[in-house]
Design a protein around this motif. Structure first.
Motif, PDB file in Angstrom:
ATOM      1  N   ALA A  41       0.842  -1.202   0.000  1.00  0.00           N
ATOM      2  CA  ALA A  41       0.000   0.000   0.000  1.00  0.00           C
ATOM      3  C   ALA A  41       0.879   1.255   0.000  1.00  0.00           C
ATOM      4  O   ALA A  41       1.993   1.265   0.544  1.00  0.00           O
ATOM      5  N   TRP A  42       0.409   2.287  -0.667  1.00  0.00           N
ATOM      6  CA  TRP A  42       1.125   3.553  -0.695  1.00  0.00           C
ATOM      7  C   TRP A  42       0.138   4.712  -0.624  1.00  0.00           C
ATOM      8  O   TRP A  42      -1.025   4.593  -0.977  1.00  0.00           O
ATOM      9  N   GLU A  43       0.647   5.857  -0.128  1.00  0.00           N
ATOM     10  CA  GLU A  43      -0.148   7.086  -0.061  1.00  0.00           C
ATOM     11  C   GLU A  43       0.756   8.254  -0.453  1.00  0.00           C
ATOM     12  O   GLU A  43       1.852   8.412   0.090  1.00  0.00           O
ATOM     13  N   TYR A  44       0.291   9.004  -1.439  1.00  0.00           N
ATOM     14  CA  TYR A  44       1.089  10.125  -1.954  1.00  0.00           C
ATOM     15  C   TYR A  44       0.561  11.455  -1.398  1.00  0.00           C
ATOM     16  O   TYR A  44      -0.641  11.692  -1.403  1.00  0.00           O
ATOM     17  N   PHE A  45       1.544  12.270  -0.909  1.00  0.00           N
ATOM     18  CA  PHE A  45       1.219  13.591  -0.365  1.00  0.00           C
ATOM     19  C   PHE A  45       1.808  14.635  -1.293  1.00  0.00           C
ATOM     20  O   PHE A  45       3.025  14.852  -1.310  1.00  0.00           O
ATOM     21  N   PRO A  46       0.969  15.287  -2.106  1.00  0.00           N
ATOM     22  CA  PRO A  46       1.484  16.208  -3.118  1.00  0.00           C
ATOM     23  C   PRO A  46       2.137  17.470  -2.539  1.00  0.00           C
ATOM     24  O   PRO A  46       3.034  18.019  -3.163  1.00  0.00           O
ATOM     25  N   ASP A  47       1.700  17.908  -1.337  1.00  0.00           N
ATOM     26  CA  ASP A  47       2.268  19.138  -0.799  1.00  0.00           C
ATOM     27  C   ASP A  47       3.733  18.970  -0.433  1.00  0.00           C
ATOM     28  O   ASP A  47       4.532  19.901  -0.517  1.00  0.00           O
ATOM     29  N   THR A  48       4.151  17.765  -0.012  1.00  0.00           N
ATOM     30  CA  THR A  48       5.560  17.519   0.351  1.00  0.00           C
ATOM     31  C   THR A  48       6.266  16.614  -0.652  1.00  0.00           C
ATOM     32  O   THR A  48       7.450  16.304  -0.496  1.00  0.00           O
ATOM     33  N   GLU A  49       5.515  16.181  -1.686  1.00  0.00           N
ATOM     34  CA  GLU A  49       6.059  15.221  -2.667  1.00  0.00           C
ATOM     35  C   GLU A  49       6.699  14.028  -1.965  1.00  0.00           C
ATOM     36  O   GLU A  49       7.813  13.608  -2.264  1.00  0.00           O
ATOM     37  N   SER A  50       5.972  13.517  -1.015  1.00  0.00           N
ATOM     38  CA  SER A  50       6.454  12.358  -0.262  1.00  0.00           C
ATOM     39  C   SER A  50       5.487  11.198  -0.446  1.00  0.00           C
ATOM     40  O   SER A  50       4.319  11.395  -0.788  1.00  0.00           O
ATOM     41  N   LEU A  51       6.009  10.028  -0.183  1.00  0.00           N
ATOM     42  CA  LEU A  51       5.237   8.809  -0.379  1.00  0.00           C
ATOM     43  C   LEU A  51       5.347   7.946   0.865  1.00  0.00           C
ATOM     44  O   LEU A  51       6.446   7.642   1.332  1.00  0.00           O
ATOM     45  N   TRP A  52       4.191   7.620   1.417  1.00  0.00           N
ATOM     46  CA  TRP A  52       4.170   6.668   2.539  1.00  0.00           C
ATOM     47  C   TRP A  52       3.865   5.295   1.979  1.00  0.00           C
ATOM     48  O   TRP A  52       3.015   5.128   1.099  1.00  0.00           O
ATOM     49  N   CYS A  53       4.578   4.283   2.474  1.00  0.00           N
ATOM     50  CA  CYS A  53       4.375   2.903   2.007  1.00  0.00           C
ATOM     51  C   CYS A  53       4.334   1.972   3.208  1.00  0.00           C
ATOM     52  O   CYS A  53       5.022   2.220   4.220  1.00  0.00           O
ATOM     53  N   ASN A  54       3.579   0.878   3.077  1.00  0.00           N
ATOM     54  CA  ASN A  54       3.581  -0.104   4.169  1.00  0.00           C
ATOM     55  C   ASN A  54       4.750  -1.070   3.994  1.00  0.00           C
ATOM     56  O   ASN A  54       5.475  -1.041   2.988  1.00  0.00           O
ATOM     57  N   ASP A  55       4.920  -1.934   4.986  1.00  0.00           N
ATOM     58  CA  ASP A  55       6.079  -2.841   4.955  1.00  0.00           C
ATOM     59  C   ASP A  55       5.985  -3.858   3.814  1.00  0.00           C
ATOM     60  O   ASP A  55       7.006  -4.310   3.282  1.00  0.00           O
ATOM     61  N   ILE A  56       4.752  -4.252   3.378  1.00  0.00           N
ATOM     62  CA  ILE A  56       4.620  -5.221   2.285  1.00  0.00           C
ATOM     63  C   ILE A  56       5.101  -4.612   0.972  1.00  0.00           C
ATOM     64  O   ILE A  56       5.647  -5.297   0.111  1.00  0.00           O
ATOM     65  N   TYR A  57       4.917  -3.299   0.799  1.00  0.00           N
ATOM     66  CA  TYR A  57       5.415  -2.585  -0.381  1.00  0.00           C
ATOM     67  C   TYR A  57       6.904  -2.872  -0.566  1.00  0.00           C
ATOM     68  O   TYR A  57       7.382  -3.103  -1.692  1.00  0.00           O
ATOM     69  N   PHE A  58       7.635  -2.870   0.559  1.00  0.00           N
ATOM     70  CA  PHE A  58       9.087  -3.093   0.474  1.00  0.00           C
ATOM     71  C   PHE A  58       9.454  -4.575   0.499  1.00  0.00           C
ATOM     72  O   PHE A  58      10.409  -4.997  -0.146  1.00  0.00           O
ATOM     73  N   SER A  59       8.710  -5.380   1.289  1.00  0.00           N
ATOM     74  CA  SER A  59       9.083  -6.804   1.394  1.00  0.00           C
ATOM     75  C   SER A  59       8.968  -7.521   0.063  1.00  0.00           C
ATOM     76  O   SER A  59       9.728  -8.445  -0.220  1.00  0.00           O
ATOM     77  N   MET A  60       7.998  -7.133  -0.819  1.00  0.00           N
ATOM     78  CA  MET A  60       7.913  -7.770  -2.118  1.00  0.00           C
ATOM     79  C   MET A  60       9.097  -7.409  -3.012  1.00  0.00           C
ATOM     80  O   MET A  60       9.311  -8.052  -4.041  1.00  0.00           O
ATOM     81  N   LEU A  61       9.886  -6.401  -2.599  1.00  0.00           N
ATOM     82  CA  LEU A  61      11.113  -6.031  -3.300  1.00  0.00           C
ATOM     83  C   LEU A  61      12.348  -6.534  -2.568  1.00  0.00           C
ATOM     84  O   LEU A  61      13.475  -6.167  -2.926  1.00  0.00           O
ATOM     85  N   GLY A  62      12.123  -7.381  -1.540  1.00  0.00           N
ATOM     86  CA  GLY A  62      13.243  -7.899  -0.763  1.00  0.00           C
ATOM     87  C   GLY A  62      13.910  -6.832   0.092  1.00  0.00           C
ATOM     88  O   GLY A  62      15.097  -6.950   0.411  1.00  0.00           O
ATOM     89  N   ARG A  63      13.152  -5.803   0.457  1.00  0.00           N
ATOM     90  CA  ARG A  63      13.720  -4.675   1.203  1.00  0.00           C
ATOM     91  C   ARG A  63      13.007  -4.531   2.551  1.00  0.00           C
ATOM     92  O   ARG A  63      11.937  -5.099   2.786  1.00  0.00           O
ATOM     93  N   ASP A  64      13.634  -3.708   3.448  1.00  0.00           N
ATOM     94  CA  ASP A  64      13.096  -3.496   4.797  1.00  0.00           C
ATOM     95  C   ASP A  64      12.614  -2.060   4.910  1.00  0.00           C
ATOM     96  O   ASP A  64      13.333  -1.109   4.583  1.00  0.00           O
ATOM     97  N   ILE A  65      11.381  -1.889   5.402  1.00  0.00           N
ATOM     98  CA  ILE A  65      10.802  -0.545   5.537  1.00  0.00           C
ATOM     99  C   ILE A  65      11.609   0.349   6.463  1.00  0.00           C
ATOM    100  O   ILE A  65      11.643   1.565   6.323  1.00  0.00           O
ATOM    101  N   ASN A  66      12.334  -0.290   7.395  1.00  0.00           N
ATOM    102  CA  ASN A  66      13.110   0.495   8.372  1.00  0.00           C
ATOM    103  C   ASN A  66      14.344   1.140   7.743  1.00  0.00           C
ATOM    104  O   ASN A  66      14.996   1.974   8.365  1.00  0.00           O
TER     105      ASN A  66
END
Length: 592
Positions: A41-66
């Motif tokens: 899951a992801w959420e885009y904030f246009p005012d800061t051009e930032s992206l929030w993602c959950n841990d599964i977003y990264f784990s499917m890429l073999g990465r750690d959200i931390n």
């Protein structure tokens, strides 16, 4: 890339802002649902051009959200753009930017993102714009790993390409139709067969559309509809069509229904093999056969006439030639047999003389000398020394053994030679009797086969008795006289009986030769049976091939000549066996 933070009009004019705020209060429950679904899951904030993602977003890429910082703004590049495949980056970012400018419906995109192990993961990204309390609007979405589906699609596509390449390069016509009989696939051969230049010209069309409302079009369309209705295939049906030049051509057509998993017919597959050349060849061959048949009938008539005209001449020539040849042949044979007989007698005398000389050998004296030397070895040793005495005894014993062996070998060889001479003399006696009984003519006269059988038994009595064979002749009451050549018929019976005698092993516990003669249905049947070596079917097939023989010193002419003589007397000859070791049965039949 700089994404717009201008609030879209569709959201700015949204009067349900309070409802959106209420929904944002349920964010935690939403996150729990996404996590349970194993979806990034992801959420885009246009005012800061930032992206929030959950841990599964990264784990499917073999990465750690931390490993990523979400506290600082402007992290879009780090957590998304930099992970995109170079070939997909511009398309994905531009597509997302365009959606933010005009957020209608759902944003959907496919791209590859880099896994921590260096591989690429196919992502299916979906999202929507929503009302945000702080910036006015935002975007929220999901990531689904579709790598396996993409690889499967690529494999299917490769197989499709290979299959298409194959069918387009096959010489046979191959096509697929829907349940309305419209073509949805046509290979190159089918396109050329129809007489068009491209597959697109035939797709979506039935045979009625392609060939018209004629015999070809109606026949093809009705066949298609019947198969789709009944599910019964057409296999190897010969049918004609007209090519682009209007010439008639022939196809060997097969049409099969294609069913889905529930057994419902969804397609029709057709294959056609061009058999025009074969059909043309068949027509030419048919005409040629008819011509040959007429010629054959004419030749048969001519041959019958010639046969009738030449029959008398052939008989006259045969009689005259046989008379001339036979007289000289038997005169020469008589002298030749006499000379060979004298030579055999002389050779036997010389062998007997050699045998007597060997018997007179002083072998007994040599044995006595050996015994004497062994008995007096001690005394001899005192005179000439022990070593010399032992050597003398050893040499004498060796010489005695050598002489003994030589004598035995000479006796064996002489005995074998005498047996061979005896066998040759038996054959010569048989041949002398034939020569004496021959008057120099081969005229066909009445011949009593019963007399020939007993004459042959008498001639071969010595060989039969020597082997201890139980020989019997069984003749049913009747007349056994045919018109033929007495000498040649006797030669036939002698050769068959000699083969039977030679086929019986001298060490066999039981040795039997039986002759049965009777008449049945105007046929004279003579059967000679033995319990000799027998033969297999493969050998039987070669018996009448000129030159074939199973004997070490055979000529391969015996059985060939036997059949030739019998057939010249309008008879038939056959020899059979149940296999090696099962004996043989020779059958002769003559018409009465």
């Amino acid at each position: 890339m700089k994404f717009s933070n201008t609030r879209p009009a569709a959201i700015a004019n949204n009067k349900s802002f309070s409802a959106a705020r209420t929904e944002s209060g349920n964010l935690e429950r939403y996150k729990a649902l996404v996590h349970a679904s194993d979806i990034g899951a992801w959420e885009y904030f246009p005012d800061t051009e930032s992206l929030w993602c959950n841990d599964i977003y990264f784990s499917m890429l073999g990465r750690d959200i931390n490993d990523y910082d979400f506290a600082s703004p402007n992290n879009l590049k780090e957590v998304w753009i930099d992970l995109l495949h170079p070939e997909d980056k511009d398309v994905a970012t531009n597509h997302f930017a365009e959606y933010l400018k005009n957020p209608k419906g759902t944003h959907e995109s496919y791209y590859r993102m880099k896994h921590s192990n260096g591989s690429w993961v196919w992502i299916w990204s979906r999202g929507r714009v929503f009302q945000n309390e702080k910036s006015g609007f935002g975007a929220i979405g999901t990531h689904v790993d579709i790598t396996r589906h993409k690889k499967a699609e690529e494999a299917i596509q490769r197989e499709r390409i290979l299959l298409r390449t194959l069918i387009d390069n096959l010489p046979d016509t191959i096509y697929v139709k829907d349940i309305q009989g419209r073509k949805i696939i046509a290979n190159r051969a089918d396109v050329e067969c129809i007489g068009v230049s491209a597959e697109e010209e035939v797709l979506g069309k039935t045979d009625l559309d392609l060939f018209g409302n004629n015999d070809i079009g109606i026949r093809g369309y009705e066949d298609d509809m019947r198969i789709i209705k009944t599910g019964e295939a057409i296999i190897n049906k010969e049918e004609y069509f007209l090519d682009s030049r209007g010439k008639k051509r022939w196809l060997l057509t097969s049409k099969l229904p294609v069913k889905d998993g529930r057994g419902k017919i969804i397609r029709l597959l057709g294959i056609g093999h061009d058999i025009t050349m074969r059909k043309q060849s068949d027509e030419v061959l048919k005409k040629l056969n008819e011509d040959l048949r007429l010629q054959s009938e004419e030749l048969s008539k001519q041959a019958a006439d010639l046969k009738a005209l030449n029959l008398q001449l052939e008989k006259q020539k045969e009689q005259e030639l046989e008379k001339a040849i036979a007289q000289g042949k038997f005169e020469i044979a008589s002298e030749f047999l006499h000379d060979i007989g004298n030579a055999m007698v002389g050779l036997g005398s010389h062998l007997n003389r050699i045998n007597r000389v060997v018997d007179q050998n002083n072998l007994n004296n040599l044995k006595s000398l050996t015994v004497f030397l062994k008995t007096n070895q001690t005394a001899i040793a005192g005179a000439i020394g022990a070593h010399k005495a032992a050597a003398l005894v050893s040499v004498t014993e060796g010489f005695e053994a050598t002489q003994t062996n030589n004598g035995l070998e000479i006796h064996t060889s002489i005995t074998e030679l005498l047996n061979i001479i005896t066998h040759i003399q038996e054959i010569l006696n048989i041949q002398r009797q034939l020569v004496r009984g021959h008057k120099g003519l081969h005229e066909r006269k009445p011949v009593n086969l019963e007399n020939i059988l007993y004459d042959c038994k008498s001639m071969l009595f010595a060989s039969i008795d020597k082997k201890g064979i139980r020989f019997s002749i069984n003749i049913q009451p009747g007349t056994y006289t045919i018109k033929g050549d007495h000498t040649k018929l006797m030669q036939v019976i002698l050769n068959i009986l000699k083969n039977s005698i030679e086929a019986i092993n001298i060490d066999a516990p039981e040795k039997i030769i039986t002759i049965n003669m009777h008449t049945v249905d105007n046929l004279l049947e003579l059967i000679i049976t033995d319990n000799g070596q027998g033969f297999d079917a493969q050998t039987a097939n070669l018996f009448f091939v000129r030159g074939f023989t199973t004997k070490k010193n055979g000529t391969g002419l015996g059985l060939y000549n036997i059949r030739t003589i019998i057939e010249s007397h309008a008879g038939s000859f056959a020899i059979s066996s149940n296999g090696p070791g099962c004996g043989a049965v020779s059958t002769i039949r003559f018409a009465l």
